[in-house]
Design a protein around this motif. Structure first.
Motif, short mmCIF file in Angstrom:
data_model
loop_
_atom_site.label_atom_id
_atom_site.label_comp_id
_atom_site.label_asym_id
_atom_site.label_seq_id
_atom_site.Cartn_x
_atom_site.Cartn_y
_atom_site.Cartn_z
N ILE A 289 1.54 -10.42 5.12
CA ILE A 289 0.64 -10.65 3.98
C ILE A 289 1.42 -11.33 2.86
CG2 ILE A 289 -0.75 -9.53 2.19
CD1 ILE A 289 -1.47 -7.42 4.29
N SER A 290 0.94 -12.48 2.43
CA SER A 290 1.62 -13.27 1.40
C SER A 290 1.12 -12.84 0.03
CB SER A 290 1.35 -14.76 1.63
OG SER A 290 1.98 -15.53 0.66
N LEU A 291 1.87 -11.94 -0.61
CA LEU A 291 1.45 -11.33 -1.88
C LEU A 291 2.58 -11.46 -2.89
CD1 LEU A 291 -0.28 -7.85 -2.21
CD2 LEU A 291 1.72 -8.40 -3.60
N ALA A 292 2.25 -11.86 -4.10
CA ALA A 292 3.23 -11.95 -5.19
C ALA A 292 2.80 -11.04 -6.33
CB ALA A 292 3.35 -13.38 -5.69
N PHE A 293 3.77 -10.36 -6.94
CA PHE A 293 3.46 -9.40 -7.99
C PHE A 293 4.45 -9.56 -9.14
CE2 PHE A 293 3.75 -4.63 -9.19
CZ PHE A 293 2.88 -4.82 -10.25
N PHE B 286 -7.25 -6.36 2.46
CA PHE B 286 -6.84 -7.75 2.26
C PHE B 286 -7.40 -8.60 3.40
CE2 PHE B 286 -4.01 -11.29 3.23
CZ PHE B 286 -3.86 -11.90 1.99
N THR B 287 -8.02 -9.72 3.05
CA THR B 287 -8.55 -10.65 4.04
C THR B 287 -7.88 -11.99 3.88
OG1 THR B 287 -10.71 -9.54 3.99
CG2 THR B 287 -10.63 -11.74 4.96
N ASP B 288 -7.22 -12.49 4.92
CA ASP B 288 -6.58 -13.80 4.86
C ASP B 288 -7.67 -14.86 4.73
OD1 ASP B 288 -5.44 -16.38 5.73
OD2 ASP B 288 -3.67 -15.16 6.17
N PRO B 289 -7.68 -15.63 3.62
CA PRO B 289 -8.74 -16.62 3.41
C PRO B 289 -8.78 -17.70 4.49
CG PRO B 289 -7.49 -16.24 1.39
CD PRO B 289 -6.73 -15.59 2.50
N ASP B 290 -7.63 -17.95 5.14
CA ASP B 290 -7.57 -19.01 6.15
C ASP B 290 -8.01 -18.54 7.53
OD1 ASP B 290 -6.55 -20.77 4.23
OD2 ASP B 290 -4.49 -20.13 4.62
N THR B 291 -7.59 -17.34 7.92
CA THR B 291 -7.88 -16.86 9.27
C THR B 291 -9.00 -15.84 9.33
OG1 THR B 291 -6.26 -15.04 9.15
CG2 THR B 291 -5.45 -17.21 9.83
N GLY B 292 -9.32 -15.22 8.18
CA GLY B 292 -10.33 -14.17 8.17
C GLY B 292 -9.81 -12.83 8.67
N LYS B 293 -8.51 -12.73 8.99
CA LYS B 293 -7.93 -11.48 9.49
C LYS B 293 -7.89 -10.45 8.37
CE LYS B 293 -3.79 -9.55 11.68
NZ LYS B 293 -2.41 -9.84 12.15
N GLU B 294 -8.30 -9.22 8.67
CA GLU B 294 -8.36 -8.15 7.68
C GLU B 294 -7.25 -7.13 7.92
OE1 GLU B 294 -12.27 -6.51 7.89
OE2 GLU B 294 -13.17 -8.12 6.67
N GLU B 295 -6.67 -6.65 6.82
CA GLU B 295 -5.63 -5.63 6.89
C GLU B 295 -5.85 -4.60 5.79
OE1 GLU B 295 -3.42 -5.29 9.13
OE2 GLU B 295 -3.00 -7.26 10.02
N GLU B 296 -5.77 -3.33 6.13
CA GLU B 296 -5.90 -2.25 5.16
C GLU B 296 -4.53 -2.00 4.51
OE1 GLU B 296 -6.92 0.20 2.56
OE2 GLU B 296 -8.59 -0.29 3.91
N LEU B 297 -4.45 -2.10 3.16
CA LEU B 297 -3.19 -1.92 2.45
C LEU B 297 -2.96 -0.50 1.96
CD1 LEU B 297 -3.02 -5.17 0.27
CD2 LEU B 297 -2.43 -4.85 2.67
N MET B 298 -4.02 0.29 1.88
CA MET B 298 -3.85 1.66 1.37
C MET B 298 -2.91 2.44 2.28
SD MET B 298 -4.43 3.95 -0.85
CE MET B 298 -5.78 3.33 -1.85
N GLY B 299 -1.94 3.08 1.67
CA GLY B 299 -0.97 3.87 2.42
C GLY B 299 0.24 3.09 2.90
N LYS B 300 0.28 1.78 2.63
CA LYS B 300 1.42 0.94 3.04
C LYS B 300 2.37 0.74 1.86
CE LYS B 300 -0.57 -0.14 7.08
NZ LYS B 300 -1.93 0.35 6.86
N ASP B 301 3.68 0.72 2.14
CA ASP B 301 4.65 0.42 1.09
C ASP B 301 4.90 -1.09 1.07
OD1 ASP B 301 6.61 -0.29 3.00
OD2 ASP B 301 7.34 1.77 3.13
N PRO B 302 5.62 -1.62 0.07
CA PRO B 302 5.80 -3.07 -0.04
C PRO B 302 6.45 -3.70 1.19
CG PRO B 302 6.38 -2.03 -2.11
CD PRO B 302 6.13 -0.92 -1.14
N LEU B 303 7.43 -3.02 1.80
CA LEU B 303 8.08 -3.58 2.97
C LEU B 303 7.11 -3.66 4.15
CD1 LEU B 303 10.61 -4.69 4.24
CD2 LEU B 303 11.34 -2.34 4.76
N GLN B 304 6.29 -2.63 4.33
CA GLN B 304 5.31 -2.66 5.41
C GLN B 304 4.30 -3.79 5.19
OE1 GLN B 304 4.13 1.49 4.88
NE2 GLN B 304 4.88 1.98 6.94
N ILE B 305 3.89 -3.98 3.93
CA ILE B 305 2.94 -5.06 3.62
C ILE B 305 3.56 -6.41 3.95
CG2 ILE B 305 1.75 -6.24 1.72
CD1 ILE B 305 1.36 -3.47 0.42
#
Length: 512
Positions: A339-343, A315-334
């Protein structure tokens, strides 16, 4: 002999103080395809459930072939030649097509001669143009084949009136065309057919007449040849509405989500996704098309942290360019990573909402961890509930009414409204308008377009290819858990996508 297969006169059905159907009178002719239209909560399914013996009317009369009848159970409906094919099929996975078709029938014989049974069923298949392997197990079947089993099961029991609830919801364009060809053959053979659907272009393509319900009342019946999408919508809603999706060009697109070599197993240990790679951009809507079970569910759940897998989800924040790897993370960790994510999941009540709570409680599900004290702040959730109720037209006795008691369409409105209200940078929706009336569906399409204009990356999993082509900027096509291709929604056709959704389409593309 009556010209009508079914006549309903003054039908009423109440659930407590709520009138699901009130003084409904309509008829279906023999050798006719009748479409039944109406907004969510208009009483379509309730009315058909009374015909199929699931509900019993509180008032009114039902006539079959000119004679008044009483339908107290599905067994009574079968006896009268009425069969209903629901959206969720009632089949035994480990049985063959033929075994499912004869399951539960009583013929007075102690020994069933399957060879003779299969010969009789094959005559039905040939008569109407069905394509089905009678020895195939249900767990090996496509959605279209399962639907065929359900229809043939009703015909084999002697049904002369068939009710189909959203029959094309998960079919490819090619499968839909074949189904319509079969239905026309059945109509020409004198069968009466009722179709409940929200797809107006299909109503105009297949039906002879259209009956409209609004808020539980019968509005009228028109000849399809004299109707248009706009005129039918006006009858359903009671006012003119726009049927245009506001699609603009991608807004300052930047990489937001990059999936590389994603592989996931389903609950049976079989690969649901196999080496899937794609990029979703901010300010863009990426549509995802595929036959049901092609890995759409697992893909979105993997990104949301609900599905284990291998590969990379960056995941790359479009505003800041900060990158985060989501693989292996649960929803609370994300969420804790900021990370602003809606599902919006496919399972509305099982995964998306708490059924026994009202709207404010379900709004707080998203925010209760952010409180500073032991007491939960309720003014914000209540205000948000009222706003969603007003903006999306949620039909409920009150915002504190348990959401599980709402119709499926209204449950979906609550869920979609809550997720979009959080102003996320990545929005993922699985069948966001499934079961919604056309008015609300277009409201949600335009809500997603507004989020795109605000710079969010939107991933939209949908069933209606016409909508996918009109709403999306690009379309990723899945086939058997693999990417068949990613196409420009402005230049491709639904026939091309339909081919890519099948193994045939993928093989042809690989060959090319």
């Amino acid at each position: 002999m009556s010209a009508y297969a079914i006549e309903l006169k003054g039908i009423c059905k109440y659930f407590g103080a709520v009138a699901a159907n009130q003084d409904v009178s309509l008829n279906v002719k023999k050798g006719e395809i009748l479409s039944l239209l109406g907004e969510n909560g208009s009483g379509k399914t309730t009315l058909m459930n009374m015909l199929s013996g699931i509900y019993f009317p509180d008032a009114g009369q039902i006539f079959v072939d000119g004679k008044e009848v009483t339908i107290r159970s599905p067994k009574d409906a079968f006896r009268l030649g009425i069969g209903m094919i629901h959206q969720h099929f009632k089949l035994i996975d480990i049985f063959t097509a033929a075994e499912n078709i004869i399951l539960g029938m009583e013929d007075g014989q102690r020994v069933i001669r399957m060879k003779e049974v299969c010969a009789d069923i094959q005559k039905l298949l040939d008569r109407y143009g069905f394509k089905l392997d009678l020895n195939k197990k249900v767990y090996d079947m496509s959605v279209s084949e399962k639907q065929t089993v359900e229809i043939v099961k009703m015909l084999y029991r002697g049904a002369s009136l068939l009710i189909l609830d959203e029959p094309t919801a998960v079919l490819t364009p090619q499968e839909t065309d074949h189904l319509f060809e079969v239905l026309r053959n059945m109509r020409n053979d004198g069968k009466a057919i009722i179709i409940i659907t929200h797809k107006l272009h299909e109503v105009l393509a297949i039906s002879d007449r259209v009956s409209i319900l609004r808020k539980g009342r019968y509005i009228g019946t028109v000849d399809t040849a004299e109707a248009t999408e706009m005129s039918l919508t006006e009858m359903m809603v009671g006012e003119k509405i726009s049927l245009d999706i506001d699609r603009c060009d991608p807004v300052d697109p930047k990489k937001c989500l990059e999936v590389k070599h994603l592989t996931c197993l389903n609950k049976y240990g079989v690969k649901a996704l196999n080496d899937v790679s794609f990029t979703a951009m901010s300010g863009e809507i990426l549509g995802i098309a595929g036959i049901a079970g092609s890995g759409q569910k697992e893909l979105l759940e993997a990104v949301a942290g609900l599905q284990a897998g291998t590969g990379s989800i960056l995941f790359t924040d479009p505003d800041t360019g900060k990158e985060e790897e989501l693989m292996g993370k649960d929803p609370l960790q994300i969420k804790r990573m900021g990370i602003s994510l809606a599902f919006v999941p496919e399972d509305r009540l099982g995964m998306g909402l708490v059924g026994d709570m009202g709207m404010p409680g379900n709004m707080m599900v998203r925010s209760y961890r952010t409180g500073n004290g032991p007491l939960l702040e309720q003014r914000g959730p209540k205000a948000l509930s009222e706003k969603i109720r007003e903006d999306l037209g949620v039909v409920t006795p009150g915002i504190n009414y348990p959401v599980r008691r709402l119709s499926g369409g209204n449950v979906q409105k609550v869920l979609v409204g809550r997720e979009i209200a959080s102003a996320p940078k990545l929005i993922m929706t699985a069948y966001a308008v499934r079961g919604l009336d056309i008015n609300t569906s277009y409201a949600i399409y335009n809500l997603l377009s507004d989020e795109k204009k605000a710079g969010a990356a939107v991933i939209y999993v949908g069933e209606d290819l016409d909508v996918l082509l009109e709403l999306s900027d690009r379309i990723l096509v899945l086939c058997q858990g693999q990417v068949s291709g990613i196409v420009d929604a402005r230049t491709t056709t639904k026939e091309q996508i339909g081919l890519m959704m099948t193994s045939l389409g993928r093989k042809e593309e690989e060959h090319a």
